[in-house]
Design a protein around this motif. Structure first.
Motif, PDB file in Angstrom:
ATOM      1  N   SER A 114     -30.122  -4.771 -47.622  1.00 44.16           N
ATOM      2  CA  SER A 114     -29.998  -5.833 -46.624  1.00 44.16           C
ATOM      3  C   SER A 114     -31.331  -6.502 -46.308  1.00 44.16           C
ATOM      4  O   SER A 114     -31.369  -7.650 -45.859  1.00 44.16           O
ATOM      5  CB  SER A 114     -29.381  -5.272 -45.336  1.00 44.16           C
ATOM      6  OG  SER A 114     -30.186  -4.214 -44.833  1.00 44.16           O
ATOM      7  N   ALA A 117     -31.762  -9.961 -47.829  1.00 41.76           N
ATOM      8  CA  ALA A 117     -30.803 -11.031 -47.539  1.00 41.76           C
ATOM      9  C   ALA A 117     -31.499 -12.326 -47.119  1.00 41.76           C
ATOM     10  O   ALA A 117     -31.002 -13.421 -47.380  1.00 41.76           O
ATOM     11  CB  ALA A 117     -29.826 -10.579 -46.454  1.00 41.76           C
ATOM     12  N   TYR A 143     -25.177  -7.389 -50.778  1.00 44.69           N
ATOM     13  CA  TYR A 143     -26.191  -6.809 -49.907  1.00 44.69           C
ATOM     14  C   TYR A 143     -25.584  -5.626 -49.161  1.00 44.69           C
ATOM     15  O   TYR A 143     -24.568  -5.778 -48.473  1.00 44.69           O
ATOM     16  CB  TYR A 143     -26.716  -7.845 -48.914  1.00 44.69           C
ATOM     17  CG  TYR A 143     -27.436  -8.996 -49.568  1.00 44.69           C
ATOM     18  CD1 TYR A 143     -28.732  -8.851 -50.037  1.00 44.69           C
ATOM     19  CD2 TYR A 143     -26.802 -10.221 -49.748  1.00 44.69           C
ATOM     20  CE1 TYR A 143     -29.392  -9.910 -50.648  1.00 44.69           C
ATOM     21  CE2 TYR A 143     -27.456 -11.285 -50.359  1.00 44.69           C
ATOM     22  CZ  TYR A 143     -28.745 -11.115 -50.808  1.00 44.69           C
ATOM     23  OH  TYR A 143     -29.392 -12.153 -51.420  1.00 44.69           O
TER      24      TYR A 143
END
Length: 507
Positions: A114, A117, A143
């Motif tokens: 993540s 992202a 993700y």
């Protein structure tokens, strides 16, 4: 387990066969240096989204986390990842990024944490390119959202990769600054215009195999293997400044005979513009070294150098250009190697007219005792090594802190001094804040040539933009640590690599 480890070509064939059967292929790519529960959960999520999970690892050569990384070699990392039940196949990518892997495997899902992202926050600039590559083949980036850990954080805090003094320094630094603080400092110099003035030095490495002493002569015989020529001196400084500043002009001196100008231009960073002046009847300085390639040990040096004072007309042309244009630059960075380019008149011009003046005056085998930093009456930043500081201060034994504070400061009007110490790190001194020692960030050096210049090249524009001297010196120390792991100038350290390493240190 070892049957899972495949070549990149084999992974491409395996993925193609899976797609032909309607199976979904998931790809994860990364370093996977210190395997932990965060990695396992990340990969478990990937496996749940597809039928075949392939993991590829960055080869050791391209792990841009700085000196002493990766902790584990690529073969050991591949073995550890292959031991995970959720992983079907493992490969080692021979390229610096994942683009070639993505084009080979063509996954339905490309697995990323993540933290990637936000493409704008990616210091490497690769995640956007990777996403576009995945989408080109009909895939998408997945993700993962779960607990996250950092291998760099674990290695920094648990594995004691650094000596005690360095570990304590980094622990204190992490409590005071973040990666975002460093990014802001580096971003602040992007629009600065810098003028680099200094000698071009070509470093020739002739790799030889020592054979021993001939029976009838008192010499060491060697067997020729290969050779490389690197663009060093002010060229290397300008290239590194060009990594962080959009506009860099380089004023340097080349020989009219054997100028090597084509080689030099071919090795300039795209942000660097060459402003060459020429020594009529002389050649560009070249320092040729016989090197034992086994440990990059230098055996002997032969200097091809024309270092006498320039003829008055040639010097006047060079000085006149600098005086006419110096007001156009936010910072003037002087790499003075004492090879006849910089006379008293040019020293006077840069001292009087620079908006910000950074100076390195080097003592080397060709000028020992004749090229002291004290020939510059003022500067905003001075960066020299300990022997150069002691020569200039005429002080052989006193603590280096005393040399700077009680000797050099009285001889030169300067805001910030840095004395580099090699494996001992560096000393930073400013009249307002006093002395602080920054320990070395790596214990192993492959080639120390150019490490001090790398420190100087990064710290100078940062200080010109108003950085705290100790933060600028930390960044300079980090780049110096990166440089000692590179033979000559075989590889130009890039801005993404610098930011990646700084991020690793501060996790």
């Amino acid at each position: 387990m070892f049957d899972k480890i495949k070549t990149l070509g084999e992974l491409g064939e395996i993925a193609a066969a899976a797609r032909a059967k309607g199976r979904k292929v998931v790809l994860a790519h990364g370093v996977f240096d210190i395997l932990h529960v965060g990695h396992k959960r990340h990969l478990d999520i990937g496996k749940r989204h597809g039928d075949l999970l392939i993991v590829t690892l960055t080869t050791d050569r391209f792990v841009n986390k700085g000196p002493d990384r990766p902790v584990f070699s690529e073969k050991l990392r591949a073995e550890m990842v292959a031991a995970l039940e959720c992983v079907d196949y493992v490969g080692i990518s021979p390229n610096p990024g994942a683009e070639h892997v993505l084009e080979t495997v063509k996954p339905s899902y490309y697995l990323k944490g993540s933290e990637y992202a936000d493409e704008e926050a990616d210091v490497t600039g690769r995640i956007k390119t990777e996403r576009l590559t995945v989408e080109k083949f009909g895939g998408e980036v997945l993700y993962t959202e779960d607990i996250t850990f950092s291998s760099s954080n674990l290695s920094n805090r648990v594995m004691s990769l650094y000596p005690e003094e360095t570990a304590a320094y980094l622990k204190d630094l992490r409590a005071r600054i973040t990666v975002d603080d460093v990014k802001k400092e580096v971003a602040a110099v992007e629009n600065k215009r810098c003028l680099v003035i200094g000698d071009t030095i070509l470093d020739e490495y002739i790799y030889v195999e020592p054979l021993g002493k001939p029976a009838k002569e008192n010499i060491i015989a060697t067997k020729y293997k290969s050779r490389e020529i690197f663009c060093g001196g002010a060229i290397a400084t300008a290239n590194l400044v060009g990594q962080v500043c959009a506009g860099v002009d380089l004023v340097t001196l080349l020989g009219r005979s054997q100028s090597y100008e084509d080689l030099i231009r071919a090795n300039l960073h795209q942000n660097v513009s060459l402003m060459p002046f020429y020594r009529e009847g002389g050649q560009t300085t070249l320092k040729s070294r016989l090197v034992d390639p086994a440990y990059v040990k230098k055996l002997i040096e032969v200097a091809y150098i024309s270092d006498e004072a320039l003829p008055a007309a040639e010097q006047a042309t060079l000085n006149g250009w600098v005086e006419k244009n110096i007001a156009n630059y936010d910072a003037v960075i002087v790499n003075d190697f004492g090879h006849g380019m910089i006379d008293d008149g040019l020293v006077d011009i840069v001292c009087r007219k620079s908006k910000f003046l950074a100076v390195n005056a080097q003592t080397n085998s060709a000028n020992r005792g004749f090229n002291l930093i004290t020939k510059y009456p003022r500067a905003d930043f001075i960066c020299i090594d300990e022997p150069e500081a002691r020569l200039a201060a005429v002080e052989r034994y006193a603590p280096i802190e005393t040399v700077v504070r009680e000797k050099l400061e009285k001889k030169i009007d300067c805001h910030t001094f840095v004395i580099t110490h090699g494996k001992l790190g560096s000393i930073v001194y400013s009249p307002q804040a006093g002395v602080k020692r920054i320990p070395a960030l790596t214990g192993e050096a492959i080639d120390t040539i150019g490490a001090g210049d790398a420190f100087f090249a990064l710290a100078s524009p940062l200080l010109a933009a108003g950085s705290d001297p100790y933060l600028a010196a930390f960044i300079g120390n980090a780049v110096g640590a990166m440089k000692v792991r590179i033979v000559g100038q075989r590889h130009q350290i890039t801005k993404p690599e610098i930011l990646k390493y700084l991020s690793t240190l501060l996790k």
